[in-house]
Design an enzyme around this catalytic site. Structure first.
Site, PDB file in Angstrom:
ATOM      1  N   ASP A   1       1.110  -1.243   0.150  1.00 57.30           N
ATOM      2  CA  ASP A   1       0.191  -0.408   0.048  1.00 57.30           C
ATOM      3  C   ASP A   1       0.807   1.128  -0.115  1.00 57.30           C
ATOM      4  OD1 ASP A   1      -2.689   0.888   0.836  1.00 57.30           O
ATOM      5  OD2 ASP A   1      -1.112   2.136   1.994  1.00 57.30           O
TER       6      ASP A   1
ATOM      7  N   HIS B   1      -7.857   9.758  -0.761  1.00 56.26           N
ATOM      8  CA  HIS B   1      -6.930   9.697  -0.184  1.00 56.26           C
ATOM      9  C   HIS B   1      -7.794  10.160   1.141  1.00 56.26           C
ATOM     10  CE1 HIS B   1      -2.599   9.169   1.746  1.00 56.26           C
ATOM     11  NE2 HIS B   1      -3.549   9.029   1.981  1.00 56.26           N
TER      12      HIS B   1
ATOM     13  N   LYS C   1      -2.980   5.741  -4.023  1.00 57.28           N
ATOM     14  CA  LYS C   1      -3.958   6.658  -3.563  1.00 57.28           C
ATOM     15  C   LYS C   1      -4.309   8.070  -4.215  1.00 57.28           C
ATOM     16  CE  LYS C   1      -3.693   4.962   1.217  1.00 57.28           C
ATOM     17  NZ  LYS C   1      -2.572   4.319   0.994  1.00 57.28           N
TER      18      LYS C   1
ATOM     19  N   TYR D   1       2.703  10.470  -0.047  1.00 57.51           N
ATOM     20  CA  TYR D   1       4.067   9.124   0.188  1.00 57.51           C
ATOM     21  C   TYR D   1       4.975  10.243   0.234  1.00 57.51           C
ATOM     22  CZ  TYR D   1       0.005   6.287   2.858  1.00 57.51           C
ATOM     23  OH  TYR D   1      -1.829   6.368   3.346  1.00 57.51           O
TER      24      TYR D   1
END
Length: 298
Positions: free
Chosen positions: A50, A111, A80, A55
């Site tokens: 994931d 997200h 996402k 990120y």
């Protein structure tokens, strides 16, 4: 009795696709450690990674996948759509695929239910919201670039708004939410189940330096099983019907989190964990331009 194989367990989504019960989370995984962590996780048996555009480590996730000896089609990859990309959904997906070095993802999530202005992250669009974003996300399913679409950080209030809108022709396959014994969200989990939306539990170990590790009930269950509190929390989620994505870049912890075969929690143990009195959330909504959590998950 056959050995319980939790690591090879899957949950079937509305599309018929099967999402693994445990994956590797990469939120807060440093860029320079992510590729190695992903490669190591795959080498010990993980088949689900994931990540997210936000990120900043999608490229490293892709690098770790390519460094492994497992073909892409045997892996489940979730990423996402970032908040400032809500008006550019197709471009957002393409940016993530380029980062990952992949032709498709198994699951693409919105997200957060916040359509944030790219020119000012403290402001929300006046003329666009998550319902508009979902209308655009539904178009992705015909492109071959995503197998499933879903949402993240949606409580009952926002799910009701989305599902009741006429433009919502396809329900989210998944709602990825914070789930651990100090944020069990039973009302929200039950609501998703009733609507045929599968849940993924993030921060499933209560995140870094979690107060959960000092919880006496959790410790006593772990001690009785000869397991770690982390392993107990992972099974607490899987046995209640959601997949879990523990984050680690430490090889020993990545292995330990995957060491969940051959045992189970009893109904009594699960109930004890469901009834811990303490509450905390790892992820709030104070940093967003709009409120997204309304206390409707309990």
């Amino acid at each position: 009795m056959a050995e319980t194989k939790n690591t090879s367990k899957t949950f079937t989504l509305a599309s018929g696709d099967k999402i693994p019960a445990i994956g590797l989370g990469t939120w807060q995984s440093p860029k320079n450690e992510t590729a190695k962590a992903v490669k190591h996780a795959i080498s010990v048996g993980y088949r689900y990674i994931d990540t997210a555009f936000a990120y900043g480590n999608e490229s490293e996730v892709g690098e770790g996948v390519r460094a492994s000896s497992v073909p892409r089609e045997q892996l489940w990859i979730t990423t996402k759509l970032d908040n400032p990309w809500h008006k550019r959904v197709a471009e957002g997906l393409d940016a993530s695929l380029k980062n990952l070095g992949m032709e498709y993802v198994d699951l693409y999530l919105m997200h957060w239910p916040s359509s944030t202005r790219p020119d000012d992250l403290k402001k929300h669009y006046d003329d666009w919201n998550f319902i508009d974003t979902w209308r655009e996300m539904q178009k992705l399913l015909g492109t071959g670039k995503v197998r499933n679409i879903g949402v993240s950080n949606f409580g009952i209030t926002n799910l009701e708004k989305l599902l009741n809108d006429p433009s919502c022709k396809i329900k989210p396959a998944v709602n990825q939410i914070e789930l651990h014994p100090n944020n069990p969200s039973p009302k929200l989990v039950a609501y998703c189940k009733e609507k045929g939306i599968h849940c993924t539990g993030y921060s499933c170990l209560g995140s870094t330096n979690s107060p959960l590790y000092k919880d006496e009930t959790l410790k006593s269950i772990a001690d009785a099983k000869g397991k770690t509190p982390q392993q107990v929390m992972l099974l607490w989620g899987i046995q209640q019907g959601w997949d879990v994505i523990p984050k680690s870049v430490t090889p020993a912890r990545i292995e330990s989190n995957f060491n969940i075969d051959g045992w189970e929690l009893t109904e009594e143990e699960i109930n004890k964990l469901n009834n811990l009195p303490d509450r905390f959330k790892v992820c709030g909504d104070g940093w967003l331009p709009v409120k997204v959590f309304f206390g409707d998950d309990e």
